[in-house]
Every structure is written in structure tokens, then in C-alpha cells.
Scaffold this active site. Structure first.
Site, mmCIF file in Angstrom:
data_model
loop_
_atom_site.group_PDB
_atom_site.id
_atom_site.type_symbol
_atom_site.label_atom_id
_atom_site.label_comp_id
_atom_site.label_asym_id
_atom_site.label_seq_id
_atom_site.Cartn_x
_atom_site.Cartn_y
_atom_site.Cartn_z
ATOM 1 N N LYS A 10 0.844 -1.193 0.000
ATOM 2 C CA LYS A 10 0.000 0.000 0.000
ATOM 3 C C LYS A 10 0.877 1.240 0.000
ATOM 4 O O LYS A 10 1.892 1.299 0.690
ATOM 5 C CB LYS A 10 -0.889 -0.017 1.252
ATOM 6 N N ASP A 140 -5.041 -0.834 8.287
ATOM 7 C CA ASP A 140 -4.756 -1.015 6.864
ATOM 8 C C ASP A 140 -5.197 -2.366 6.312
ATOM 9 O O ASP A 140 -5.121 -2.597 5.105
ATOM 10 C CB ASP A 140 -3.250 -0.865 6.601
#
Length: 300
Positions: A10, A140
Site C-alpha cells: 500500500k 490497513d
């Protein structure tokens, strides 16, 4: 039975951070993008439970938690408890996502574990339940399941896709020495005691994504944690300047750092920028986004 799940790194195109809430978490307004750097997690039928992690030589292994305290162990326990099952399986993780690099490598591994173990155990967890379990593991982890480009709110765990018309080319420069995410947030609190309760929406960045405009996106990239990271690691500021001088449209620290990411106008520009940065840095990666979230790649 053996199942391999691939989960992407990410990067944060935008990370707005608010003042700490009563529960200690910081409210976030984040725009995530999944990029083509992956950890592969393989789960195999077994009576017991074992997690093994292999990392590249250049990574800081000291930030990889020991067995029993790994986020994959916690993911397995949570999924098993949800279905009333016993935890079982041999898990092997091949890490290519930088460790403690601000790219959610641990979260990617947790998402891969949820996907792989759900299939190994035949649990058939619903999408809504899978996202709810992921949110319990970390801010996340839901995005690591979803992938693509998405807006994260709450503490980052409330994820919704956003319009993204581009194919974006990135140069990533990880550091052999990680940064502690809790320490970055503590330093942010020291630097910005008057942070807003709720960070605002990044409207210019969302518009740039929808238009597929790399120059507009470069101008809109933002990370509230970057000043804290640069204050603790001044070398990162020099790296960002070097990447922009080498041809990148813009360089920023991603997440809590120390990985720096550079947006380039094209694949050719990304390769040229990377070639120049490799003169001073051992590991420089060229990749693109957005890519899919955690997904099965082999099932035997």
C-alpha cells in the site's frame, strides 16, 4: 492442500491525520493505492500451527515479530474463533514488501492469511464478515483485502473505492532501517498539538485521480506524517530532492515511512529515475498501480 495468496503493498497518496481520539487512535482521512509489490503467503494443511517468514537480505528483520506475536497468528486466531474452529496449518511468507517501511506489509500478510485460511478451512466467510475481522486486526488490513484505489476514514479501516482513471507509475526507495509507526505518531503529536479533530477530504487529489492526470496528482500528493518522518530521518528529505531532480514529478514519504515513493509521468520516466537513484541506493523498485487486493494465485 496448498494455497498461495498474493497481497499488494500500500502507498498513501494522501494521509490526513487528526488529533488523538479518546481511545488513543488518530482519526485519518487517507487515499490508499495498491501497487505491484507483493508478499506471497502459502498455507498448507497440517495438524499443528507454524508460521515461517523469509525476508530479503536488505530488509530490517528486527521489525518482523516472532512467532506467536505475528499479525498472521492473530488473523488465524480471529478467523478460527469467528467460526468455532481450531487453528491449524503451516504458513510460509515470502516478503518483498519492505518491513517497517510504511507500506502495510504486515497488513498485507494478515489479509493474505484471512483469504488463504478461509479457503483452507472451508469457512466460506462472507465479504462483510471478512472486512469486519480485518478491521479488528489493523487500520490497513481492510484495504489490503480490497486493493485498487480507495478512501479510508475512521482510523483508516472504513474503506470505499474511489474513481481512478489512471495507470500510475511509481519508483519506490525503501530503507534498510525501519521507522516505528507508534514513534512517528508520537512525534506528530509533539509537532502538531493543534491537529484538527477530523482531517478534511482531499478534493483536489480525488479530482486528479478521476481525471487520470499525473501532473495534477503530483501536485496534490500529501502526507501529514511526513514532517515527523523527516525530522527523525533527515536523510529522507535528501532522498526526495534527489528523486525529483532525477525526473520524478513528485516524491513523498508514504505512510509512517521510511519508504519514499516517486510519481512519474510514464514507465520510461520511472525507469530513468530509478536508474539514477540506484547510483546511491541499493534497492530501488519500479512498479505501477492500482492493482487488486489479496487474491489466490495457486491452489493445489
Amino acid at each position: 492442500m496448498s494455497i498461495t495468496v498474493r497481497a499488494p503493498a500500500k502507498i498513501n497518496l494522501h494521509l490526513g491525520v487528526g488529533a488523538p481520539r479518546e481511545d488513543g487512535f488518530h482519526p485519518l482521512t487517507s487515499v490508499y493505492q495498491a501497487v505491484g509489490v507483493y508478499d506471497d503467503l502459502t498455507v498448507v494443511d497440517a495438524d499443528g500451527w507454524l508460521v515461517d517468514v523469509a525476508v530479503s537480505d536488505w530488509m530490517d528483520r528486527s521489525h518482523v515479530p516472532l512467532a506467536g506475536d505475528n499479525i498472521v497468528d492473530r488473523a488465524a486466531a480471529l478467523l478460527a474463533a469467528h467460526h468455532g474452529l481450531a487453528v491449524s496449518g503451516d504458513v510460509h511468507i515470502e516478503k518483498a514488501i519492505p518491513v517497517a517501511g510504511g507500506m502495510a506489509g504486515g497488513s498485507a500478510d494478515a489479509a493474505a492469511a484471512l483469504v488463504g485460511l478461509d479457503r483452507l478451512w472451508g469457512a466460506n466467510t462472507s465479504d462483510d464478515d471478512m472486512l469486519a475481522l480485518a478491521a479488528q486486526l489493523g487500520s490497513d488490513v481492510p484495504f489490503a483485502l480490497v486493493g485498487g484505489t480507495a478512501l479510508g476514514t475512521g482510523r483508516g479501516e472504513l474503506v470505499e473505492p474511489v474513481a481512478d482513471a489512471g495507470t500510475w507509475w511509481w519508483v519506490l526507495v525503501p530503507s534498510p532501517i525501519g521507522l516505528s509507526t507508534p514513534e512517528i505518531y508520537r512525534h506528530f503529536d509533539r509537532l502538531f498539538p493543534d491537529a484538527p479533530a477530523v482531517p478534511p477530504m482531499p478534493e483536489p487529489l480525488l479530482a486528479a485521480l478521476a481525471a487520470g492526470d499525473p501532473h495534477a496528482l503530483a501536485a496534490a500528493l500529501h502526507n501529514d506524517l511526513q514532517p515527523a518522518a523527516l525530522d527523525l530521518r533527515p536523510d529522507l528529505e535528501r532522498l526526495i530532492a534527489a528523486g525529483e531532480s532525477a525526473g520524478a514529478l513528485r516524491g513523498v514519504v508514504t505512510g509512517s515511512g521510511p519508504t519514499c515513493v516517486f510519481l512519474c509521468e510514464s514507465s520510461d520516466q520511472a525507469r530513468a529515475t530509478a536508474a539514477e537513484l540506484r547510483e546511491a541506493h541499493d534497492v530501488v523498485l519500479v512498479t505501477n498501480g492500482a492493482v487488486a487486493g489479496a487474491h489466490t494465485v495457486t491452489y493445489v
